[in-house]
Design an enzyme around this catalytic site. Structure first.
Site, PDB file in Angstrom:
ATOM      1  N   SER A   1       0.846  -1.195   0.000  1.00  0.00           N
ATOM      2  CA  SER A   1       0.000   0.000   0.000  1.00  0.00           C
ATOM      3  C   SER A   1       0.877   1.240   0.000  1.00  0.00           C
ATOM      4  CB  SER A   1      -0.887  -0.006   1.247  1.00  0.00           C
ATOM      5  OG  SER A   1      -1.437   1.273   1.484  1.00  0.00           O
ATOM      6  N   SER A   2       0.338   2.334  -0.500  1.00  0.00           N
ATOM      7  CA  SER A   2       1.099   3.593  -0.527  1.00  0.00           C
ATOM      8  C   SER A   2       1.333   4.149   0.872  1.00  0.00           C
ATOM      9  CB  SER A   2       0.361   4.636  -1.371  1.00  0.00           C
ATOM     10  OG  SER A   2      -0.935   4.886  -0.850  1.00  0.00           O
ATOM     11  N   CYS A   3       0.637   3.614   1.879  1.00  0.00           N
ATOM     12  CA  CYS A   3       0.820   4.123   3.244  1.00  0.00           C
ATOM     13  C   CYS A   3       2.157   3.697   3.850  1.00  0.00           C
ATOM     14  CB  CYS A   3      -0.324   3.689   4.138  1.00  0.00           C
ATOM     15  SG  CYS A   3      -0.298   1.944   4.558  1.00  0.00           S
TER      16      CYS A   3
ATOM     17  N   TYR B   1      -0.688  -0.845  10.176  1.00  0.00           N
ATOM     18  CA  TYR B   1      -0.898  -1.446   8.855  1.00  0.00           C
ATOM     19  C   TYR B   1       0.326  -1.223   7.981  1.00  0.00           C
ATOM     20  CZ  TYR B   1      -3.017  -2.299   4.259  1.00  0.00           C
ATOM     21  OH  TYR B   1      -3.298  -2.764   3.000  1.00  0.00           O
TER      22      TYR B   1
ATOM     23  N   LYS C   1       2.906  -3.998   6.187  1.00  0.00           N
ATOM     24  CA  LYS C   1       3.195  -4.041   4.755  1.00  0.00           C
ATOM     25  C   LYS C   1       4.693  -3.877   4.473  1.00  0.00           C
ATOM     26  CE  LYS C   1      -0.784  -4.987   3.102  1.00  0.00           C
ATOM     27  NZ  LYS C   1      -0.968  -6.265   2.390  1.00  0.00           N
TER      28      LYS C   1
ATOM     29  N   HIS D   1     -12.707   2.992   2.805  1.00  0.00           N
ATOM     30  CA  HIS D   1     -11.823   4.070   2.391  1.00  0.00           C
ATOM     31  C   HIS D   1     -12.635   5.259   1.888  1.00  0.00           C
ATOM     32  CE1 HIS D   1      -8.869   0.689   2.226  1.00  0.00           C
ATOM     33  NE2 HIS D   1      -8.070   1.622   2.673  1.00  0.00           N
TER      34      HIS D   1
END
Length: 307
Positions: free
Chosen positions: A108-110, A137, A141, A180
Site C-alpha cells: 500500500s502507498s501508506c 498497517y 506491509k 476508504h
C-alpha cells in the site's frame, strides 16, 4: 507465467483479488486456485502449510489483507498489524517451502513517510516517520516487502512486491465506518440522495490530495508485473495524478446525483497531506492505466447499486 500453470490468488473475493482473477482469465489463464477465508484461514499457520503441501501452486498473488479506511486503521490497530503480518508470513514462507516459481506481494502507498517528498519514489521507503493513524498497517506491509527481499537474498526466491495507490472499484468495501474515502463518499452521497438530506458533512478540511486507481487496472498491472518484472525493489502502481478530497467529493456528488450542500468538518483528522505515487518505473516497463477517474467512479457506483 505459463498459460497452464497453477496460480493461487490469495484474497480472491476482495476488490484486488477479484480484479486479479478477472485479469488472469482475460489473459487466458485458466488454472486458478481460490479459497474463501472460511475454507482457508490464511492467519492459521497449520492450515496454510496443509494447503500449500496439497496444492503446490506454481505462482502466487498475495492480495489477501485486512484493510480499511482511516477510522478502521486507527481503531483496530492491533488487528491490523497482527492479521496482516500473520497472513503474509504464512503465505510467503510456504511459497518458499513449496518451490513457488514466483510470488507477487501487494502492499500500500501508506508505507511511505507522512511527510515524504512528492511524488513518492520507491527509494523513499524508511526515510521518515509514518502517518500515525495507519502506522500498524504500514509496518505490516513494510515487513512484507522486507520478507520478499530477504527470501530473495537468502534463498533465491523470485518474490516481487507492488505498492498500489488508493484503490476503488468492483467489490469495494462500503461499510459506514471501515471503508476508504472514495467508497465511503459514494455511500454517503447515495444515502443522502435516497433519504432526502439537504447536506452531507465530510471529515477533515478537504485539502488533502489523493491518487485513485481503478481496481481492474490494478489487476491488469499485477498480471503484467508477474509476466515482466523480476527485480528486488518493490514497484509503485498508480496513475501519477491526484485530486483534492474536496474536488473528489463534488465529483462523486455529481455522479451520484445528490443535489444538497457539502460541509467539511475541520475538527476531524485529514491524515497524510498528500500521497502521489511516482510511477516512472512502471511506465518505463510499458504499462499505464486505462480507466479515467470519472469513468471509474461511474463503474464503481453502478457496482454499488447492485449490493
Amino acid at each position: 507465467m505459463e498459460k497452464e500453470a497453477k496460480i493461487f490468488v490469495a484474497g480472491h473475493r476482495g476488490m484486488v483479488g477479484s480484479a486479479i482473477v478477472r485479469a488472469l482469465k482475460k489473459s487466458g489463464y485458466k488454472n486458478i486456485i481460490c479459497r474463501t477465508s472460511k475454507e482457508l484461514d490464511l492467519r492459521d499457520q497449520a492450515a496454510v502449510t496443509s494447503f500449500f503441501n496439497a496444492e503446490k501452486p506454481d505462482y502466487v498473488f498475495l492480495a489477501a489483507a485486512k484493510v480499511g479506511g482511516i477510522i478502521a486503521n486507527n481503531t483496530y490497530r492491533a488487528d491490523f498489524i497482527y492479521e496482516n503480518i500473520a497472513i503474509q508470513t504464512n503465505v510467503i514462507h510456504q511459497s518458499y517451502k513449496n518451490d513457488v516459481k514466483k510470488l507477487l506481494f501487494l502492499g500500500s502507498s501508506c508505507i511511505y513517510p507522512k511527510l515524504a517528498p512528492q511524488p513518492l519514489k520507491e527509494d523513499y521507503l524508511l526515510t521518515g516517520t509514518l502517518e500515525p493513524t495507519n502506522e500498524p498497517y504500514a509496518i505490516a506491509k513494510i515487513a512484507g516487502i522486507k520478507m520478499c527481499e530477504a527470501y530473495r537474498a537468502q534463498y533465491g526466491c523470485n518474490f516481487i512486491s507492488a505498492m498500489p495507490t488508493n484503490l476503488y472499484g468492483i467489490n469495494d468495501n462500503y461499510h459506514p465506518q471501515n471503508s476508504h474515502v472514495l467508497p465511503a463518499l459514494i455511500r454517503r452521497f447515495h444515502e443522502a440522495k435516497e433519504t432526502g438530506l439537504s447536506r452531507v458533512t465530510i471529515w477533515g478540511t478537504g485539502t488533502p490530495l489523493r491518487e485513485f486507481l481503478y481496481s481492474d487496472d490494478l489487476g491488469e498491472a499485477c498480471v503484467f508485473l508477474m509476466e515482466n518484472y523480476n527485480e528486488e525493489q518493490f514497484i509503485n502502481v498508480g496513475v501519477g495524478e491526484d485530486i483534492s478530497i474536496r474536488d473528489l467529493a463534488y465529483l462523486i456528488k455529481e455522479i451520484v446525483g445528490f443535489n444538497g450542500d457539502v460541509d467539511f468538518d475541520s475538527q476531524k483528522p485529514d491524515g497524510t497531506p498528500r500521497k502521489l505515487m511516482d510511477v516512472t518505473k512502471l511506465h518505463s516497463l510499458g504499462w499505464k492505466h486505462k480507466t479515467s477517474l470519472v469513468e471509474g467512479i461511474k463503474l464503481a457506483y453502478k457496482d454499488f447499486l447492485t449490493k
